[in-house]
Design a protein around this motif. Structure first.
Motif, PDB file in Angstrom:
ATOM      1  N   ALA A  85      37.108   1.702 -28.803  1.00  0.00           N
ATOM      2  CA  ALA A  85      35.774   1.173 -29.033  1.00  0.00           C
ATOM      3  C   ALA A  85      35.082   1.022 -27.689  1.00  0.00           C
ATOM      4  CB  ALA A  85      35.831  -0.170 -29.743  1.00  0.00           C
ATOM      5  N   VAL A  86      33.827   1.411 -27.631  1.00  0.00           N
ATOM      6  CA  VAL A  86      32.999   1.184 -26.457  1.00  0.00           C
ATOM      7  C   VAL A  86      31.814   0.334 -26.898  1.00  0.00           C
ATOM      8  CG1 VAL A  86      33.685   3.329 -25.317  1.00  0.00           C
ATOM      9  CG2 VAL A  86      31.612   3.292 -26.738  1.00  0.00           C
ATOM     10  N   LEU A  87      31.163  -0.277 -25.933  1.00  0.00           N
ATOM     11  CA  LEU A  87      29.959  -1.042 -26.234  1.00  0.00           C
ATOM     12  C   LEU A  87      29.152  -1.214 -24.966  1.00  0.00           C
ATOM     13  CD1 LEU A  87      30.339  -4.181 -25.050  1.00  0.00           C
ATOM     14  CD2 LEU A  87      31.915  -4.305 -26.974  1.00  0.00           C
ATOM     15  N   ILE A 136      29.612 -11.216 -23.021  1.00  0.00           N
ATOM     16  CA  ILE A 136      30.575 -10.668 -22.054  1.00  0.00           C
ATOM     17  C   ILE A 136      31.892 -11.434 -22.149  1.00  0.00           C
ATOM     18  CG2 ILE A 136      31.052 -10.316 -19.595  1.00  0.00           C
ATOM     19  CD1 ILE A 136      27.891 -10.086 -19.303  1.00  0.00           C
ATOM     20  N   ALA A 137      31.805 -12.756 -22.225  1.00  0.00           N
ATOM     21  CA  ALA A 137      33.017 -13.586 -22.333  1.00  0.00           C
ATOM     22  C   ALA A 137      33.789 -13.260 -23.612  1.00  0.00           C
ATOM     23  CB  ALA A 137      32.645 -15.065 -22.284  1.00  0.00           C
ATOM     24  N   ILE A 142      35.465  -3.651 -18.435  1.00  0.00           N
ATOM     25  CA  ILE A 142      34.241  -3.022 -17.931  1.00  0.00           C
ATOM     26  C   ILE A 142      34.558  -1.609 -17.467  1.00  0.00           C
ATOM     27  CG2 ILE A 142      32.463  -3.108 -16.139  1.00  0.00           C
ATOM     28  CD1 ILE A 142      32.596  -6.177 -16.364  1.00  0.00           C
ATOM     29  N   ILE A 143      33.697  -0.673 -17.852  1.00  0.00           N
ATOM     30  CA  ILE A 143      33.817   0.735 -17.473  1.00  0.00           C
ATOM     31  C   ILE A 143      32.490   1.177 -16.861  1.00  0.00           C
ATOM     32  CG2 ILE A 143      35.538   1.278 -19.262  1.00  0.00           C
ATOM     33  CD1 ILE A 143      33.181   2.484 -20.942  1.00  0.00           C
ATOM     34  N   PRO A 144      32.476   2.350 -16.209  1.00  0.00           N
ATOM     35  CA  PRO A 144      31.181   2.859 -15.716  1.00  0.00           C
ATOM     36  C   PRO A 144      30.213   3.027 -16.896  1.00  0.00           C
ATOM     37  CG  PRO A 144      32.994   4.114 -14.776  1.00  0.00           C
ATOM     38  CD  PRO A 144      33.588   3.222 -15.834  1.00  0.00           C
ATOM     39  N   MET A 201      31.586  -1.492 -21.735  1.00  0.00           N
ATOM     40  CA  MET A 201      32.972  -1.928 -21.851  1.00  0.00           C
ATOM     41  C   MET A 201      33.720  -1.042 -22.843  1.00  0.00           C
ATOM     42  SD  MET A 201      32.225  -6.056 -21.982  1.00  0.00           S
ATOM     43  CE  MET A 201      33.649  -6.646 -21.070  1.00  0.00           C
ATOM     44  N   GLN A 202      35.052  -1.082 -22.759  1.00  0.00           N
ATOM     45  CA  GLN A 202      35.883  -0.257 -23.629  1.00  0.00           C
ATOM     46  C   GLN A 202      37.176  -0.988 -23.952  1.00  0.00           C
ATOM     47  OE1 GLN A 202      36.470   4.025 -22.656  1.00  0.00           O
ATOM     48  NE2 GLN A 202      38.596   3.419 -22.385  1.00  0.00           N
TER      49      GLN A 202
END
Length: 149
Positions: free
Chosen positions: A107-109, A119-120, A129-131, A145-146
């Motif tokens: 899952a990404v978002l 975020i929390a 966190i991802i690029p 995020m992933q």
């Protein structure tokens, strides 16, 4: 006690909650929200979760296919009076379960840097966190995020 319902983007309760989400986001991001709005259009999505408390719709979320193995979580929202009660976590859990049942592995978002509570939540639920991925790669306030499902 919160009840969760699997539905689609045509559900009247989803259509009731989405303008509240958009209002909340606009209060945080002002005119910058114009940039985000074009990426938040939900059309023909059959993977919507609505949370009910006291028989009233109080939260929602959905996912759409991102690539062959991943979904993108979208439109997560809980009404202010019902926050900090685990509802968003329940919605996210049900979305992840549904995505897994549908054969997806990740899952990404995308969320914004002015949504500390989101975020929390995502970090607590194992998202990293991802690029920033398209179309968010040049939006400084975006955080992508992933998570492996």
């Amino acid at each position: 006690m919160v009840q969760l319902k699997r539905t689609n983007n045509q559900d009247p309760d989803f259509r009731y909650l989405i303008p509240l989400l958009d209002q909340d986001l606009r209060s945080r991001y002002n005119d910058l929200q114009d940039t985000y709005d074009q990426h938040n259009v939900i059309v023909n999505v059959d993977t919507v979760i609505i949370a009910y408390a006291e028989n009233k719709p109080v939260g929602c979320g959905c996912f759409k296919q991102f690539d062959d193995t991943s979904v993108e979580m979208k439109r997560m929202y809980v009404k202010p009076d019902f926050r900090r009660k685990g509802i968003s976590s329940s919605i996210l859990n049900e979305l992840e379960k549904w995505a897994t049942e549908s054969g997806f592995q990740k899952a990404v978002l995308e969320t914004g840097n002015r949504q500390e509570e989101a975020i929390a939540l995502y970090e607590k639920r194992g998202y990293k966190i991802i690029p920033n991925y398209p179309p968010y790669e040049s939006i400084e306030s975006s955080i992508c995020m992933q998570k492996d499902l």
